[in-house]
Scaffold this motif. Structure first.
Motif, short mmCIF file in Angstrom:
data_model
loop_
_atom_site.label_atom_id
_atom_site.label_comp_id
_atom_site.label_asym_id
_atom_site.label_seq_id
_atom_site.Cartn_x
_atom_site.Cartn_y
_atom_site.Cartn_z
N CYS A 159 0.89 1.50 -6.81
CA CYS A 159 1.32 1.91 -5.47
C CYS A 159 0.70 0.97 -4.46
N PRO A 160 1.53 0.18 -3.76
CA PRO A 160 0.99 -0.80 -2.82
C PRO A 160 0.35 -0.14 -1.60
N SER A 161 0.71 1.11 -1.33
CA SER A 161 0.12 1.78 -0.18
C SER A 161 -1.23 2.42 -0.55
N CYS A 162 -1.25 3.17 -1.66
CA CYS A 162 -2.50 3.78 -2.11
C CYS A 162 -3.41 2.75 -2.78
N GLN A 163 -2.84 1.59 -3.11
CA GLN A 163 -3.57 0.49 -3.73
C GLN A 163 -4.28 0.92 -5.00
N THR A 164 -3.52 1.53 -5.87
CA THR A 164 -4.08 1.91 -7.16
C THR A 164 -2.98 1.99 -8.20
N GLY A 165 -3.38 1.87 -9.45
CA GLY A 165 -2.45 2.11 -10.54
C GLY A 165 -2.20 3.59 -10.67
N LEU A 166 -1.06 3.95 -11.21
CA LEU A 166 -0.69 5.36 -11.35
C LEU A 166 -0.13 5.63 -12.73
#
Length: 783
Positions: A159-166
């Motif tokens: 997620c480019p907004s939360c800046q984490t893998g999901l």
RNA sequence: GCCGGGGUGGCGGAAUGGUUUACGCAGACGACUUAAAAUCGUUACCUCGUAAGAGGUUGUGGGUUCGAGUCCCACCCCCGGCACCA
């Protein structure tokens, strides 16, 4: 008469209950237990709106009812405080997540307590407490020890907004479930849990859960996505017909093998880089383009098929020995099955579309039975599936469920208890060194680099290797939001234990959870993860049951009055504090339970709230109707009906009809009067729903102990029925009139009276047939 | 497309194959009140009729049955899950 001062009453009894420890749970093995559980909330900054407590009120009623039935009740509450919601709130408001969480918890707790819920707060848990997450980390170590936690480098959802893998479960379609941003595929190092090893048990054991709602089980079945089929091997030959390679395809229709007229390989498939064909460059360009396409592009292009033929090679259909062309096309997914398919345009819609576009042949091989299939002609599909699989391949089961991407490049989560040593590689943190505490940092914003903010704290990151004592670094990724909630119900059984996750005697007493209530949105997230961990914990001997939650009930959403979701964004939020202040907690509780069926979504309507308040005021005023001498038989009968119905309805989560039955009782009692004993029994029935007013009247009636530990009233079967019955008179199935008879009146008497009463509609004729349903109706049938 | 759950008054909703609309909200009328609020009582599905009454009505169309909101078949619509998953 005393006035009904809800503020005074509610404050008074809440204080009293807390003082006396009325709702404390103990492991009293002399009594049957009842473990009633709510999905614990994450304490957001917005506080509760009136929708949140709906489920909590329901479990409160269920647990109070169980207690009055003599059960030993565990009804706890806690906080799921790690994860993105808490962290994003903290970043936005520029406070440390820990501080924000503490503040939000205090606020949530205050709001919940005002509603008069019977939680045992001495067992409160918080997933961000190191004493709690010590055990979350312990479970991770056990998973690692058993080979179920592994490092992987596959492309994952980012997620480019939360800046984490999901994880897959964190997506709604192709957007981030938290923030709605479209996710990208990004290759990175990550920790992954092998939930796929449990796919079959997670699926099969749904059959052990008859008390779960069907739609939740159905969602899980869909999510696990089991397909039974076969793996068939196709030879790849070059233009000189020499075998250069073999490729395996997965199919659920091995019976259509003779109709396979070409083979399709996913653009990401490694074989494309392994074998040579005359247009390698063209194929690699196509593959590269496919890789950069987002899921949205791949699915919104009208499903127009694209692909490229691998020139100069062929596949051999093992059944027909024919040479068939081979394509790379992105309608075949690399991560499902073997990443390659045999295409049967005659029997698969997608293959048909592709074949039409590329002008490929199609052979029909199944109508009712097999044809054009050599020795298999005449077999049914089912027979052919088995026989063709046996001859040309092996049976294979695949699942859509993917392994659980378990690391997040964020600050606010449990540190993964792993150390990376230059010499020894991956070394788990020794159990005795748990918990690995989340360090204080100055900057907790995500870095976006694929590393968590923890990576910047050298004093924390650098640590000696537990194995060799040499130079090593800590794992800096943290666990996902769902980690702490995957086992929390166990901790309530034994919240203070610092030597074990849960004492086994306590676990054996309380497990499994008898009733679990929460939002349906957790069907394929929390509820799958928790079942996975539970099964793992059973395998390593920590828990004694195959499933954590015997019964699951999903609460229907309360929408805003405008029909939309209640949200600060829309300015349509109703705060329970205001309702409690103006109308009282008991009114709020009665209203929310009376609104409609518990599991259905329904819009809040403040104008309807008044009905709940009026009901309680009428209950309060019943004191004026008390009769000391003779009491009404009508009232007695309805009381017993009410005892029966309210008890049954609570079991079935039909709180709306339980309340309407109590209203019927009050209507009758107002009309006919009631005795003190009848009032007392009625107040006991009301107690789980409106605990404060019930307690107050209960004491006013002279009782010295709490209504909430009183015995649930019993009904007398004989008192449920009236002496007289109304029998409906129908003519040709149409209700015409009704007659009053003594109960169990003889058929002949009814028939005679009915014909007289219905003379007008019989037009002088004698009925050809008479249907008689005792105590209910008589139907006079004219031919 | 596949799967799960639904469709009943002005509104939320009730209803073991047996008088559809319990209970509540909103409405109308009346009582109490100087008045209002609160409270209490009456009324209230639709059509025709002054009325007594008659007919109709649980998304649509069929069927089973003495009798269907309820059971069966087909279709329409709404909500939810999965979905280029071979």
């Amino acid at each position: 008469m005393r006035a009904y001062d809800h503020q005074k009453i509610e404050k008074k009894w809440q204080k009293e209950w807390e003082k006396s420890g009325l709702y404390r749970s103990t492991e009293d093995t002399s009594k049957p237990k009842s473990f009633v559980l709510d999905m614990f909330p994450y304490p957001s900054g917005e506080g509760l709106h009136v929708g949140h407590p709906k489920g909590y009120i329901a479990t409160d009623i269920v647990s109070r009812h169980a207690r009055m039935q003599g059960k030993n009740v565990l009804h706890p509450m806690g906080w799921d405080a790690f994860g993105l919601p808490a962290e994003n709130y903290a970043i936005k408001n520029k406070v440390h997540p820990r501080v924000a969480v503490e503040k939000n918890i205090a606020r949530f707790k205050e709001q919940l307590q005002k509603i008069g819920l019977d939680y045992d707060w001495s067992r409160e848990i918080n997933t961000t407490d190191p004493e709690y997450y010590k055990w979350t980390q312990w479970i991770f170590l056990k998973l690692y020890e058993k080979g179920l936690a592994y490092e992987s480098f596959e492309p994952i959802n980012w997620c480019p907004s939360c800046q984490t893998g999901l994880a897959n479960e964190d997506l709604d379609g192709n957007v981030c479930e938290r923030c709605g941003t479209v996710v990208e595929k990004r290759p990175m190092r990550q920790w992954t849990l092998k939930i796929t090893d449990y796919a079959e048990r997670l699926l099969k054991d749904l059959d052990l859960l008859p008390e779960w709602q069907e739609h939740i089980k159905e969602s899980q079945r869909n999510w696990i996505g089991k397909s039974e089929g076969a793996i068939l091997k196709f030879e790849i030959v070059d233009s000189r017909k020499e075998t250069i390679e073999g490729i395996e395809v997965f199919t659920t229709r091995p019976d259509t093998l003779f109709g396979a007229t070409y083979v399709v390989i996913a653009p990401e498939h490694p074989i494309l880089r392994k074998i040579k064909f005359t247009n390698t460059a063209e194929v690699l360009v196509y593959a590269k383009k496919a890789a950069t396409k987002t899921e949205i592009e791949r699915t919104t292009e009208g499903k127009e098929k694209t692909g490229v033929k691998l020139e100069g090679i062929f596949a051999i259909n093992p059944a027909t020995n024919e040479e068939i062309p081979v394509f790379a096309a992105d309608y075949v997914l690399a991560h499902y099955g073997t990443g390659a398919i045999m295409a049967v345009p005659a029997h698969d819609e997608r293959d048909k579309q592709f074949a039409q576009k590329f002008n490929l042949p199609s052979t029909e091989v199944v109508t009712d039975i097999l044809k054009n299939s050599g020795e298999f002609d005449g077999l049914t599909s089912e027979e052919a599936k088995a026989k063709i699989t046996e001859k040309f391949g092996v049976a294979k089961i695949t699942y859509k469920l993917r392994d659980w991407v378990f690391s997040r490049q964020r600050y606010w989560g449990e540190p993964i208890p792993i150390i990376h040593c230059e010499k020894d590689g991956i070394v788990p943190v020794p159990e005795k060194d748990l918990p690995v505490k989340l360090p204080e940092v100055e900057h907790y914003e995500p870095t976006g680099t694929g590393e968590s903010p923890l990576a910047a704290i050298e004093s924390w990151v650098n640590t000696p290797c537990p194995k060799c004592g040499g130079v090593a670094k800590r794992e800096t990724n943290t666990m996902p939001q769902w980690a702490g909630s995957s086992w929390y119900y166990l901790r309530y059984m034994d919240p203070q234990n610092d030597t074990a996750l849960v004492d086994s005697a306590k676990e054996k007493y309380w497990a499994p959870v008898d009733v679990y209530v929460g939002g349906a949105e957790h069907a394929t997230r929390h509820l799958i993860y928790a079942r996975f961990w539970h099964k793992f914990l059973q395998d390593i001997g920590v828990v004694s049951t195959p499933e954590p939650f015997t019964r699951l009930v999903s609460v229907g959403l309360i929408q805003a009055e405008d029909g939309r979701k209640m949200s600060k964004r829309f300015g349509n939020v109703i705060n329970p504090d205001d309702i409690v202040e103006t109308y009282g907690a008991d009114t709020l509780r009665i209203y929310e339970m009376f609104m409609g069926p518990f599991t259905e979504a329904i819009a809040w309507k403040t104008s309807s709230l008044i009905g709940a308040r009026r009901f309680l005021e009428r209950v309060w005023r019943l004191e004026q109707q008390l009769q000391t001498t003779n009491y009404s038989l009508q009232t007695e009968r309805i009381l017993h009906q009410t005892i029966k119905k309210v008890g049954e309805d609570i079991q079935n989560f039909k709180f709306n009809t339980a309340i309407s039955q109590m209203m019927i009782f009050v209507n009758e009692a107002e009309k006919s009067g009631l005795s003190k004993e009848q009032y007392r029994d009625f107040v006991a029935l009301l107690a789980p729903f409106a605990p404060h007013i019930a307690e107050d009247i209960w004491h006013e009636l002279g009782n010295k102990t709490s209504v909430h530990i009183a015995s649930w009233p019993r009904f007398n079967e004989k008192k449920l029925l009236t002496d007289e019955v109304t029998i409906v008179v129908q003519v040709n199935g149409k209700a015409r009139t009704s007659l009053l008879f003594p109960r169990d009146v003889a058929q002949a008497d009814v028939e005679k009276a009915a014909q007289e009463a219905a003379a007008k509609w019989l037009l002088g004729k004698v009925p050809d047939k008479i249907i008689f349903v005792p105590n209910r109706l008589v139907n006079l049938v004219l031919a």
